[in-house]
Design a protein around this motif. Structure first.
Motif, PDB file in Angstrom:
ATOM      1  N   MET A 116     -98.366 -57.444   1.416  1.00 35.41           N
ATOM      2  CA  MET A 116     -99.600 -57.225   2.157  1.00 35.41           C
ATOM      3  C   MET A 116    -100.057 -55.781   1.970  1.00 35.41           C
ATOM      4  O   MET A 116     -99.256 -54.854   2.099  1.00 35.41           O
ATOM      5  CB  MET A 116     -99.419 -57.509   3.648  1.00 35.41           C
ATOM      6  N   VAL A 117    -101.333 -55.592   1.676  1.00 33.57           N
ATOM      7  CA  VAL A 117    -101.913 -54.258   1.536  1.00 33.57           C
ATOM      8  C   VAL A 117    -103.035 -54.125   2.551  1.00 33.57           C
ATOM      9  O   VAL A 117    -104.050 -54.826   2.472  1.00 33.57           O
ATOM     10  CB  VAL A 117    -102.461 -54.017   0.113  1.00 33.57           C
ATOM     11  N   GLU A 118    -102.833 -53.262   3.524  1.00 35.25           N
ATOM     12  CA  GLU A 118    -103.860 -53.044   4.538  1.00 35.25           C
ATOM     13  C   GLU A 118    -105.024 -52.256   3.931  1.00 35.25           C
ATOM     14  O   GLU A 118    -104.818 -51.337   3.129  1.00 35.25           O
ATOM     15  CB  GLU A 118    -103.290 -52.247   5.713  1.00 35.25           C
ATOM     16  N   LEU A 119    -106.227 -52.611   4.336  1.00 30.80           N
ATOM     17  CA  LEU A 119    -107.397 -51.828   3.948  1.00 30.80           C
ATOM     18  C   LEU A 119    -107.567 -50.713   4.969  1.00 30.80           C
ATOM     19  O   LEU A 119    -107.740 -50.984   6.167  1.00 30.80           O
ATOM     20  CB  LEU A 119    -108.642 -52.712   3.903  1.00 30.80           C
ATOM     21  N   GLU A 120    -107.501 -49.477   4.508  1.00 34.06           N
ATOM     22  CA  GLU A 120    -107.615 -48.344   5.434  1.00 34.06           C
ATOM     23  C   GLU A 120    -108.983 -48.302   6.094  1.00 34.06           C
ATOM     24  O   GLU A 120    -109.124 -47.792   7.212  1.00 34.06           O
ATOM     25  CB  GLU A 120    -107.335 -47.040   4.683  1.00 34.06           C
TER      26      GLU A 120
ATOM     27  N   TYR B 174    -109.785 -53.958  -7.058  1.00 32.18           N
ATOM     28  CA  TYR B 174    -109.890 -52.543  -7.464  1.00 32.18           C
ATOM     29  C   TYR B 174    -111.040 -51.867  -6.710  1.00 32.18           C
ATOM     30  O   TYR B 174    -110.912 -50.706  -6.276  1.00 32.18           O
ATOM     31  CB  TYR B 174    -110.135 -52.422  -8.967  1.00 32.18           C
ATOM     32  N   GLU B 175    -112.168 -52.575  -6.582  1.00 36.22           N
ATOM     33  CA  GLU B 175    -113.318 -52.001  -5.879  1.00 36.22           C
ATOM     34  C   GLU B 175    -112.985 -51.731  -4.418  1.00 36.22           C
ATOM     35  O   GLU B 175    -113.379 -50.704  -3.847  1.00 36.22           O
ATOM     36  CB  GLU B 175    -114.525 -52.942  -5.973  1.00 36.22           C
ATOM     37  N   LEU B 176    -112.248 -52.637  -3.786  1.00 30.47           N
ATOM     38  CA  LEU B 176    -111.877 -52.443  -2.388  1.00 30.47           C
ATOM     39  C   LEU B 176    -110.919 -51.268  -2.225  1.00 30.47           C
ATOM     40  O   LEU B 176    -110.996 -50.511  -1.254  1.00 30.47           O
ATOM     41  CB  LEU B 176    -111.236 -53.716  -1.837  1.00 30.47           C
ATOM     42  N   LEU B 177    -110.013 -51.110  -3.189  1.00 26.27           N
ATOM     43  CA  LEU B 177    -108.957 -50.105  -3.065  1.00 26.27           C
ATOM     44  C   LEU B 177    -109.388 -48.706  -3.485  1.00 26.27           C
ATOM     45  O   LEU B 177    -108.707 -47.726  -3.161  1.00 26.27           O
ATOM     46  CB  LEU B 177    -107.742 -50.524  -3.908  1.00 26.27           C
ATOM     47  N   LYS B 178    -110.500 -48.610  -4.189  1.00 20.46           N
ATOM     48  CA  LYS B 178    -110.867 -47.295  -4.735  1.00 20.46           C
ATOM     49  C   LYS B 178    -111.192 -46.274  -3.656  1.00 20.46           C
ATOM     50  O   LYS B 178    -111.164 -45.066  -3.925  1.00 20.46           O
ATOM     51  CB  LYS B 178    -112.040 -47.430  -5.700  1.00 20.46           C
ATOM     52  N   VAL B 179    -111.463 -46.722  -2.425  1.00 23.69           N
ATOM     53  CA  VAL B 179    -111.760 -45.767  -1.351  1.00 23.69           C
ATOM     54  C   VAL B 179    -110.487 -45.247  -0.689  1.00 23.69           C
ATOM     55  O   VAL B 179    -110.559 -44.368   0.169  1.00 23.69           O
ATOM     56  CB  VAL B 179    -112.689 -46.406  -0.281  1.00 23.69           C
ATOM     57  N   GLN B 180    -109.318 -45.803  -1.090  1.00 26.00           N
ATOM     58  CA  GLN B 180    -108.082 -45.338  -0.452  1.00 26.00           C
ATOM     59  C   GLN B 180    -106.995 -44.920  -1.443  1.00 26.00           C
ATOM     60  O   GLN B 180    -105.896 -44.531  -1.023  1.00 26.00           O
ATOM     61  CB  GLN B 180    -107.538 -46.414   0.491  1.00 26.00           C
ATOM     62  N   THR B 181    -107.289 -44.993  -2.737  1.00 24.52           N
ATOM     63  CA  THR B 181    -106.332 -44.510  -3.730  1.00 24.52           C
ATOM     64  C   THR B 181    -107.084 -44.055  -4.971  1.00 24.52           C
ATOM     65  O   THR B 181    -108.119 -44.636  -5.332  1.00 24.52           O
ATOM     66  CB  THR B 181    -105.312 -45.605  -4.109  1.00 24.52           C
TER      67      THR B 181
END
Length: 535
Positions: free
Chosen positions: A482-486, A457-464
């Motif tokens: 697979m979910v790419e990190l933007e 969640y912490e990693l994804l919060k900058v892209q969603t």
């Protein structure tokens, strides 16, 4: 070896300043003398490609020994006088010896030799303080780092065109961690100079309620370390229990307030050994270099913890399990870039595990580890009933082994990828019970996380705007996704047994793989000494 010495931080700088008048004698006005000086410089620099090229391109002009070089000499002598503060091997660049060489040089030849000596000494000092004294890869094969060393010729050229004092100051690592480690080093040197922390605590264990001389020894040791105020009590009371708990927290121990064998072992560690840990941490900080990334992942192997750091502050942390203390399973130290995560991952069993662990099981029972699929070279699932596993060795075993996505998958329900040649990544695990252990070295090398979903969640919060919903919707499919990190971010896997805090005491951890001991031995062999400073 511990060297006792008084604390005079600017002694050599003052001595250097007194020499400036004498250093003015380095002027070489006559043409013949200039030619002799240049010839001496050329000869002295001939075996060093960087030095030789630098002086050739500057027409053998002086960098240190001319009248106009006084500020450069003074700044360098001052920097060298502080080298021991940084845990450097001062025998490599002794300011007294250099000042004496300057002072004794009279002939153009002697002055030319002094000139090159100073440049050689400068390069050694600059490389050591900026990028480390020893080569990390030569110390331990689990350290996969290369020290960030600058090109020696470029360094000389840059220095020759810069403000000497500013350039030398900029060589010192500028991370807050390094600055705090430096202060802790100086503090421990004063502790050594004052006689240390007193006698070690005898016995194997002490519990609240105990009394007597051993309790007094424990109390006195903790008072000397700064964990308690002075007291004459002989009872293991609430105050002593609280001090023990704080000590345990600072040393990665379970904070139960009981001075058991592990806690007493750490309490009895000498200030000299703690000083050595800090010096090693300073060396490691030099290896890591200045560019960590504004947002990065930090895994400290010895602390069994993974963190997400933003602008120098930890915004998320979770317990971790790291590699076993076995040669082929210890977690390596390196840095890379996290690019993506895989939700509901398939576990592609590493060949070393497949052949060393699973092949012997299959030879005894073909249906062993039935949750793993056998896959041939063409990607087809193979029936175990059609295979005689006894005909294969670790070298000839022709199959891959895979575990499909599930809650029982060895990787859990998510893994975090920073593709690297060591096949190391962060991941979930179904073995949650391991996170309650004090020492958590159980994996084959990868890093398991106690709170992988929260980390995601912490990693994804900058892209969603809805990281939880985004992640859970992919998870619910049960399919590998697979979910790419933007915004990919650096990952630093480090090994620190001494770690400072912005506020509070320095924390210490155990040297679980013995790497710090090997680094300190290398530093000792290079000439680094432990100082006991009085006053």
């Amino acid at each position: 070896m511990i060297s006792a010495q008084p604390r005079h931080p600017h002694f050599f700088a003052l001595a250097g300043a007194l020499l400036l008048a004498l250093l003015g004698l380095f002027a070489v006005p006559a043409k013949a003398q200039v030619t002799a000086f240049k010839q001496a410089v050329a000869e002295a620099a001939a075996r060093d490609e960087a030095l030789s090229e630098f002086y050739r391109t500057t027409n053998y002009e002086s960098l240190w020994t001319g009248r106009d070089d006084r500020s450069r000499r003074s700044a360098f002598l001052r920097a060298l006088s502080d080298a021991a503060d940084h845990g450097l091997p001062v025998n490599r660049y002794d300011p007294e010896m250099l000042a004496a060489t300057f002072r004794a040089a009279r002939t153009p030849r002697e002055i030319g030799q002094a000139e090159v000596l100073a440049s050689r000494m400068f390069l050694q000092y600059a490389q050591d303080i900026q990028a480390g004294v020893v080569n990390p890869r030569n110390v331990d094969d689990g350290i996969k780092r290369s020290a960030p060393r600058r090109n020696r010729l470029s360094q000389l050229v840059a220095f020759s065109k810069s403000s000497p004092r500013a350039y030398l100051n900029a060589l010192v690592p500028d991370s807050p961690e390094y600055a705090r480690l430096l202060q802790e080093k100086l503090r421990l040197e004063r502790v050594l100079g004052a006689g240390g922390w007193g006698d070690e605590v005898p016995g194997r264990a002490l519990e609240p309620g105990a009394s007597g001389g051993t309790v007094v020894s424990l109390r006195n040791r903790l008072i000397a370390m700064g964990y308690m105020k002075r007291s004459a009590s002989q009872v293991y009371d609430a105050a002593l229990q609280k001090a023990v708990q704080q000590f345990q927290l600072d040393h990665g121990l379970s904070p139960d307030g009981v001075a058991g064998p592990a806690t007493l072992a750490e309490i009895n560690v000498s200030p000299a050994k703690r000083l050595g840990q800090v010096i090693v941490a300073m060396e490691r900080e030099r290896w890591l270099g200045p560019d960590r990334g504004r947002r990065h992942v930090l895994v400290n192997i010895t602390d069994f913890r993974a963190s997400l750091v933003e602008n120098g502050k930890t915004v998320f942390a979770t317990r971790a399990v790291v590699g076993k203390n076995q040669h082929d399973q210890r977690t390596p130290e390196f840095s890379d870039v996290m690019e993506h995560m895989i939700i509901n991952p398939t576990w592609n069993v590493p060949r070393s595990i497949a052949t060393k662990e699973y092949l012997p099981m299959l030879q005894r029972n073909p249906n062993a580890a039935s949750y793993l699929r056998l896959v041939d070279a063409r990607g087809r699932t193979v029936s175990r009933n059609s295979v005689d596993f006894t005909q294969y060795s670790a070298r000839t075993f022709p199959f891959d082994m895979k575990q499909p996505p599930s809650s029982r998958n060895a990787l859990g329900l998510v893994k975090f990828m920073f593709p690297n040649q060591y096949n190391i990544y962060l991941h979930d695990t179904p073995q949650k019970h391991l996170f309650s252990r004090e020492t958590r070295a159980f994996s084959h090398g990868c890093v398991r996380l106690n709170d992988p979903f929260d980390f995601a969640y912490e990693l994804l919060k900058v892209q969603t705007s809805d990281p939880v919903g985004f992640f859970q919707s992919r998870l619910a499919t049960g399919r590998e996704t697979m979910v790419e990190l933007e915004k990919p971010l650096p990952v630093h896997i480090v090994y620190r047994t001494a770690v400072t805090q912005p506020k509070g005491r320095t924390q210490f951890r155990r040297d679980i793989y013995g790497r710090d001991a090997r680094i300190f031995q290398a530093l000792d062999e290079a000439g680094v000494v432990l100082r006991a400073v009085r006053g």
